[in-house]
Design a protein around this motif. Structure first.
Motif, PDB file in Angstrom:
ATOM      1  N   ASP A 256      35.352  28.072  41.442  1.00 15.54           N
ATOM      2  CA  ASP A 256      35.698  26.711  41.054  1.00 15.54           C
ATOM      3  C   ASP A 256      36.926  26.713  40.133  1.00 15.54           C
ATOM      4  N   VAL A 257      37.625  27.853  40.089  1.00 11.73           N
ATOM      5  CA  VAL A 257      38.853  27.912  39.273  1.00 11.73           C
ATOM      6  C   VAL A 257      39.956  27.149  40.002  1.00 11.73           C
ATOM      7  N   LEU A 258      40.574  26.214  39.281  1.00  7.76           N
ATOM      8  CA  LEU A 258      41.659  25.425  39.877  1.00  7.76           C
ATOM      9  C   LEU A 258      42.995  26.027  39.482  1.00  7.76           C
ATOM     10  N   GLY A 259      43.893  26.103  40.447  1.00  9.06           N
ATOM     11  CA  GLY A 259      45.227  26.615  40.153  1.00  9.06           C
ATOM     12  C   GLY A 259      45.963  25.740  39.162  1.00  9.06           C
ATOM     13  N   VAL A 260      45.716  24.441  39.239  1.00 11.71           N
ATOM     14  CA  VAL A 260      46.465  23.513  38.379  1.00 11.71           C
ATOM     15  C   VAL A 260      46.076  23.644  36.899  1.00 11.71           C
ATOM     16  N   THR A 261      44.881  24.153  36.646  1.00  9.88           N
ATOM     17  CA  THR A 261      44.465  24.253  35.239  1.00  9.88           C
ATOM     18  C   THR A 261      44.302  25.704  34.771  1.00  9.88           C
ATOM     19  N   ALA A 262      44.367  26.666  35.682  1.00  9.11           N
ATOM     20  CA  ALA A 262      44.146  28.069  35.284  1.00  9.11           C
ATOM     21  C   ALA A 262      45.279  28.561  34.396  1.00  9.11           C
ATOM     22  N   SER A 263      44.937  29.384  33.404  1.00  6.37           N
ATOM     23  CA  SER A 263      45.978  29.973  32.558  1.00  6.37           C
ATOM     24  C   SER A 263      46.722  31.014  33.394  1.00  6.37           C
ATOM     25  N   GLU A 264      47.908  31.384  32.906  1.00  6.14           N
ATOM     26  CA  GLU A 264      48.719  32.342  33.662  1.00  6.14           C
ATOM     27  C   GLU A 264      47.982  33.659  33.845  1.00  6.14           C
ATOM     28  N   SER A 265      47.279  34.087  32.767  1.00  8.80           N
ATOM     29  CA  SER A 265      46.613  35.392  32.860  1.00  8.80           C
ATOM     30  C   SER A 265      45.438  35.332  33.850  1.00  8.80           C
ATOM     31  N   VAL A 266      44.707  34.225  33.832  1.00  7.86           N
ATOM     32  CA  VAL A 266      43.596  34.093  34.790  1.00  7.86           C
ATOM     33  C   VAL A 266      44.145  34.059  36.218  1.00  7.86           C
ATOM     34  N   ALA A 267      45.217  33.299  36.393  1.00  7.76           N
ATOM     35  CA  ALA A 267      45.815  33.189  37.733  1.00  7.76           C
ATOM     36  C   ALA A 267      46.253  34.569  38.219  1.00  7.76           C
ATOM     37  N   ARG A 268      46.909  35.296  37.351  1.00  9.49           N
ATOM     38  CA  ARG A 268      47.414  36.627  37.724  1.00  9.49           C
ATOM     39  C   ARG A 268      46.257  37.556  38.078  1.00  9.49           C
ATOM     40  N   GLU A 269      45.242  37.544  37.246  1.00 10.05           N
ATOM     41  CA  GLU A 269      44.114  38.439  37.472  1.00 10.05           C
ATOM     42  C   GLU A 269      43.415  38.126  38.805  1.00 10.05           C
ATOM     43  N   ARG A 270      43.224  36.851  39.038  1.00 13.61           N
ATOM     44  CA  ARG A 270      42.543  36.470  40.279  1.00 13.61           C
ATOM     45  C   ARG A 270      43.384  36.857  41.500  1.00 13.61           C
ATOM     46  N   PHE A 271      44.696  36.651  41.366  1.00 12.63           N
ATOM     47  CA  PHE A 271      45.571  36.999  42.486  1.00 12.63           C
ATOM     48  C   PHE A 271      45.544  38.511  42.742  1.00 12.63           C
ATOM     49  N   GLU A 272      45.692  39.296  41.680  1.00 15.24           N
ATOM     50  CA  GLU A 272      45.745  40.755  41.861  1.00 15.24           C
ATOM     51  C   GLU A 272      44.442  41.265  42.474  1.00 15.24           C
ATOM     52  N   ASP A 273      43.328  40.697  42.045  1.00 13.17           N
ATOM     53  CA  ASP A 273      42.038  41.105  42.632  1.00 13.17           C
ATOM     54  C   ASP A 273      42.014  40.814  44.131  1.00 13.17           C
ATOM     55  N   ALA A 274      42.505  39.625  44.488  1.00 17.88           N
ATOM     56  CA  ALA A 274      42.512  39.238  45.904  1.00 17.88           C
ATOM     57  C   ALA A 274      43.459  40.139  46.700  1.00 17.88           C
ATOM     58  N   TRP A 275      44.588  40.469  46.105  1.00 19.33           N
ATOM     59  CA  TRP A 275      45.571  41.339  46.769  1.00 19.33           C
ATOM     60  C   TRP A 275      44.934  42.705  47.035  1.00 19.33           C
ATOM     61  N   LYS A 276      44.199  43.179  46.035  1.00 23.68           N
ATOM     62  CA  LYS A 276      43.556  44.499  46.181  1.00 23.68           C
ATOM     63  C   LYS A 276      42.432  44.451  47.224  1.00 23.68           C
ATOM     64  N   ALA A 277      41.751  43.305  47.308  1.00 22.78           N
ATOM     65  CA  ALA A 277      40.595  43.212  48.218  1.00 22.78           C
ATOM     66  C   ALA A 277      41.026  43.350  49.672  1.00 22.78           C
ATOM     67  N   GLY A 278      42.268  42.919  49.971  1.00 25.07           N
ATOM     68  CA  GLY A 278      42.731  43.029  51.357  1.00 25.07           C
ATOM     69  C   GLY A 278      41.841  42.263  52.320  1.00 25.07           C
ATOM     70  N   GLN A 279      41.572  41.022  51.988  1.00 22.61           N
ATOM     71  CA  GLN A 279      40.753  40.195  52.882  1.00 22.61           C
ATOM     72  C   GLN A 279      41.308  38.778  52.915  1.00 22.61           C
ATOM     73  N   LEU A 280      41.350  38.219  54.098  1.00 21.15           N
ATOM     74  CA  LEU A 280      41.940  36.881  54.235  1.00 21.15           C
ATOM     75  C   LEU A 280      41.243  35.857  53.349  1.00 21.15           C
ATOM     76  N   PHE A 281      39.899  35.886  53.349  1.00 25.54           N
ATOM     77  CA  PHE A 281      39.208  34.840  52.597  1.00 25.54           C
ATOM     78  C   PHE A 281      39.331  35.047  51.090  1.00 25.54           C
ATOM     79  N   SER A 282      39.712  36.251  50.656  1.00 25.09           N
ATOM     80  CA  SER A 282      39.949  36.453  49.219  1.00 25.09           C
ATOM     81  C   SER A 282      41.282  35.826  48.825  1.00 25.09           C
ATOM     82  N   ILE A 283      42.296  36.124  49.604  1.00 23.12           N
ATOM     83  CA  ILE A 283      43.627  35.617  49.236  1.00 23.12           C
ATOM     84  C   ILE A 283      43.715  34.101  49.514  1.00 23.12           C
ATOM     85  N   LEU A 284      42.894  33.630  50.437  1.00 27.61           N
ATOM     86  CA  LEU A 284      42.866  32.179  50.683  1.00 27.61           C
ATOM     87  C   LEU A 284      42.011  31.449  49.656  1.00 27.61           C
TER      88      LEU A 284
END
Ligand SMILES: Cc1cc2nc3c(=O)[nH]c(=O)nc-3n(C[C@H](O)[C@H](O)[C@H](O)COP(=O)(O)OP(=O)(O)OC[C@H]3O[C@@H](n4cnc5c(N)ncnc54)[C@H](O)[C@@H]3O)c2cc1C
Length: 859
Positions: A256-284
């Motif tokens: 339920d994390v929204l991009g519009v309200t997420a802090s830069e560090s949260v956004a970065r962390e979530r993105f890097e995790d998704a990048w590492k997961a290598g799964q479409l539904f993670s990055i989506l």
């Protein structure tokens, strides 16, 4: 082996296609005891995995999930070797399935179905194949694939090339050795992105011609993820069920994390995790709102572009590989293994066709606007005529000679993506209007096949021979599919989801984006409601309960579900102060409201003391017309903050000054205090228009709910008092009467936020029963002659709908100009939920236009 069908053959069912869908369909139909003939133009089973044998071809949904789940025994007998299995392994699996259940006996290979005509007299389909076979069947089922019809080439000179030509979608079975060759690859969709790194390993020169850069993330392929395997081992049924009731057909923890309200560090962390997961539904799913909010989407898109720039050494190439012309996810994103790294190899070159378009294919290569290239081989990775291509390639004619291609000339129309009106007993597996290509297709295929098989079983039990959707049910579903697409960013892209890759194909969003679980529920609900929207006929007569299965806007139902989860007490069980506190707490969680030019708070005189007001000025240069606005809240709740987002939205959209007035509330000041204040506010504003930056003489009133009630009353009183002159009245879901017996109360009085008990609570606080017929409480009962033009907004799921409509009717009957705005699929409150309910925006745009049109200088 199988025996070719004879001219006289009759089957219960003919199935087109022997891929994932056709094989399972055959299995289920056989278990029903039906006689079935399956055709496939391929020489063997496999469908997608038979045809697409290009180097690097793999699935991009983890294979633990991209698999049949209908038989636990089958699952025990097959173990996938990798997280993303290769094409040969998936093909082996489908062959294994065909053999395990002895399916080949009913499949005729190397045979294309050419036509299917409905014979109304016989109530059967008449089928012909390209081998001249004719046969008859009761049920005609297209399991012909969403991505099985290669797109025709639209490049000049393709026939001239003398070297080798390959299509990723029709790859030679013996494979291709590119060693030492100069190779061109045209196309950088999923297939191109998978093939390019492997072709680069062999070719002496590889030139990639790219029309549109694509987002791709590393697959990080390897052994199947341990966590997933453990979950499966622990409770396979639970896991499979979670997949069936998930948004995409793969169990994922929704965020339920929204991009519009997420802090830069949260956004970065979530993105890097998704990048590492290598799964479409993670990055989506980095953010809950990335599919609908451009800003949030932009954060993910930019982070992917950063990755591309960090991988690709040559800045010009990196730049050309960075997608900037579509939102992330609005075109099918890709999973790759070393795709961007490939461009760092000295013998690999990217040609950006947007800068350097192909002018022609030549005898020995490719000419672009500024260069001639020589090649030994050209590989076309140019994609598919998705979702409708294979269905439309067959000459399908339904009742009264209706041709499917004609019916679908402006885009496909289906009920649930399963059937289409006018074509009895014609089923599509993962047809347009179903989640299909947006989901793990193994799950969606099984769901469709099960639905069709269960439906045929039910028909047999109940003595029906034919089934067909009604036009009403179908257009309702089409509308729902469009509504779901419209709240996302998808319609903005030139994608194959939109049919945009095929010249001349109508631009419509083809799949259903409401999610696998939501969709499954809709299909189940249709069945539970006695096949709502289907007409079934048989020797004993016909049965049809006509109707639309989903009428509510998708984001409105989401909000209702979220509210239900909060478990808040019904407002009518609270005191007025408790209810006000609850409303205030809810307002604090709202997203930021739209920016306006200026906001100032002030006081204006009222009949019993000053009334606070808040003035919203649009960013454009004034003076502007002025709108006196009254908030909603049943005369009990609400204040200047409660309707702040709506006022801002109206201000910007209509380019008017909005003066929002906080009138006196009940129970502290009962009827007619609010109505008196409203009229006083109108008078004061009209006489101070110039001071407020308004245009004197151009004053309208507006209000939502109880605010609409007192706005309507103020107009009647201004008329009776001989002024001020009111340019128009905007009444958004207004209370116009105290009679709660209208049908909309019965239909919508429970479950849609504003309930019947709550309306009783409001009325009880506001006015004594004896006063409720007074036109100052129930303006519908007043004299409606000589009133200003009106815009009356009514919402489908509102108990007040019918009294709003009654007021519009009565105004019209009295000679007033009335514009009616129907908030289709909305509740009493949802249109006002600015920034939360996206589907409310077009309604508010219409309202704002009506507001502007009240004023003579309006464009
Ligand atoms: C390269 C590629 C990778 C994919 N990866 C994934 C993935 O990872 N996850 C996922 O969920 N989906 C993926 N898909 C989508 C894939 O198409 C589906 O997952 C699934 O295989 C579809 O199965 P199907 O049986 O419905 O259709 P298909 O597998 O396409 O089979 C349809 C068959 O019908 C036959 N046919 C069509 N018309 C006729 C006719 N008129 N007469 C006779 N035969 C006909 C075709 O020859 C074909 O064999 C991928 C698609 C492609 C192209």
């Amino acid at each position: 082996m199988n025996k070719p069908a004879e001219a006289t053959d009759r089957f219960d069912a003919v199935v087109v296609g022997a891929g994932f869908s056709g094989l399972y369909m055959l299995y289920r139909l056989r278990r029903l005891g039906l006689s079935v003939k399956v055709f496939d133009s391929a020489d063997d089973v496999g469908g997608t995995w038979y045809w697409n044998r290009y180097p690097g071809a793999r699935c991009d949904i983890p294979t633990t999930d991209y698999t049949y789940s209908f038989d636990p025994e089958l699952e025990k007998e097959w173990t996938w070797s990798e997280k993303y299995a290769t094409q040969p392994e998936i093909l082996d699996y489908l062959r294994f399935v065909a053999d395990r259940y002895g399916l080949r006996a009913d499949i005729e290979f190397a045979t294309s179905v050419a036509s299917a005509h409905w014979d109304e007299q016989e109530r059967r389909w008449s089928i012909t194949t390209d081998r001249g076979t004719r046969l008859r069947c009761r049920y005609y089922i297209m399991a012909s694939g969403c991505l099985s019809m290669p797109k025709s080439l639209d490049i000049k000179g393709t026939e001239r090339f003398a070297g080798e030509v390959y299509f990723t979608s029709r790859w030679p079975h013996e494979g291709v050795d590119f060693t030492g060759q100069r190779v061109a690859v045209i196309g950088t969709g999923s297939s191109g992105i998978q093939a390019i790194p492997l072709i680069a390993r062999q070719a002496s020169q590889l030139t990639v011609f790219q029309r549109t850069p694509n987002f791709s993330v590393p697959a990080h392929n390897g052994p199947a993820p341990a966590g997933r395997l453990t979950r499966l081992a622990q409770d396979r049924d639970e896991y499979r069920d979670a997949a069936r009731w998930s948004p995409g057909g793969v169990p994922v923890e929704p965020t339920d994390v929204l991009g519009v309200t997420a802090s830069e560090s949260v956004a970065r962390e979530r993105f890097e995790d998704a990048w590492k997961a290598g799964q479409l539904f993670s990055i989506l799913g980095v953010f809950a709102d990335q599919g609908v909010n451009p800003k949030s989407n932009g954060i993910v898109a930019e982070m992917i572009r950063e990755k591309i720039r960090s991988i690709v050494h040559d800045p010009r190439t990196a730049d050309a590989l960075c997608p900037t012309d579509h939102y992330f996810g609005t075109k099918r994103p890709c999973l790759d293994t070393g795709y961007f790294e490939t461009y760092n190899l000295p013998h690999v070159r990217l040609v950006d066709l947007r800068r350097q378009p192909i002018t022609s294919i030549t005898e020995d290569g490719i000419d672009t606007a500024d260069e001639s290239f020589g090649f030994d081989a050209i590989v076309y990775a140019t994609g598919f005529d998705a979702m409708t291509g294979a269905v439309a390639a067959v000459d399908v004619t339904g009742r009264d000679g209706l041709s499917l291609t004609e019916k679908w000339a402006a885009g496909p129309s289906t009920y649930l993506g399963l059937m289409t009106a006018g074509f009895p007993n014609f089923f599509m597996i993962t047809g347009p209007g179903s989640p299909s290509v947006l989901s793990n297709m193994a799950v969606s295929i099984e769901q469709h096949v099960d639905w069709v098989a269960d439906c045929l079983k039910d028909m047999r039990t109940e003595g029906f021979e034919t089934i067909e959707p009604t036009p009403l049910a179908e257009s309702g579903w089409d509308q729902h599919v469009r509504d779901c697409g419209a709240i996302t960013l998808h319609p903005t892209a030139n994608s194959w989801y939109m049919g945009a890759n095929v010249p001349g194909k109508p631009r419509v969003f083809l799949p259903y984006i409401g999610g696998v679980a939501v969709y499954r529920q809709a299909c189940d609900d249709v069945v539970a409601r006695d096949y709502l929207g289907f007409r079934r006929t048989g020797p004993g007569g016909e049965r049809c309960l006509d109707g639309v299965i989903r009428r509510m806007q998708p984001d409105v139902s989401l909000v209702l579900q979220l509210m239900a989860k909060l478990g808040l007490p019904p407002m009518e069980t609270l005191s007025a102060d408790e209810a006000r506190a609850m409303m205030g707490a809810a307002a604090a969680t709202r997203p930021p409201s739209p920016e306006v030019g200026e906001v100032t708070d002030g006081l204006m005189p009222g009949p019993a003391g000053d009334l606070p007001y808040r003035l919203y000025r649009p960013p454009s240069a004034g003076p502007h017309p002025v709108v006196v606005y009254f908030h909603g809240g049943g005369w009990v709740l609400g204040d200047l903050d409660s309707d702040d987002p709506l006022c801002r939205d109206l201000c910007v959209r209509s380019d008017t000054v909005i003066v929002s007035v906080n009138y006196r509330h009940s129970p502290e000041a009962r009827f007619p205090a609010a109505a008196d204040d409203a009229f006083a506010a109108l008078r004061w504003t009209a006489s101070h228009a110039a001071e407020l930056g308004g245009i004197p003489g151009q004053v309208a009133v507006a209000g939502w709910s109880a605010g609409g009630n007192i706005a309507a009353v103020a107009c009647q009183r201004a008329r009776d008092a001989g002024g001020p002159r009111v340019s128009g009245q905007l009444l958004i879901s207004p209370v116009t009467d105290s009679d709660m017996t209208r049908p909309s109360y019965a239909e919508n009085g429970d479950g849609y936020v504003l309930t019947t008990p709550l309306m009783h609570w409001f009325w009880d606080y506001y006015a004594d029963p004896a006063d409720r017929g007074d036109p100052r409480a129930a303006p519908l009962r007043g004299n409606l002659d000589g009133l200003p033009p009106a815009c009356v907004v009514t919402a489908d799921f509102d108990p007040l709908r019918d009294e709003g409509l009654a007021y519009a009717d009565a105004l019209e009957a009295s000679g007033a100009q009335v514009r009616r705005v129907r908030a289709r699929g909305h509740t009493h409150t949802s249109v006002t939920m600015v920034g939360v309910v996206i589907s409310g925006a077009p309604v508010r745009a219409e309202i704002a236009e009506a507001l502007r049109n009240f004023f003579p200088s309006a464009p």
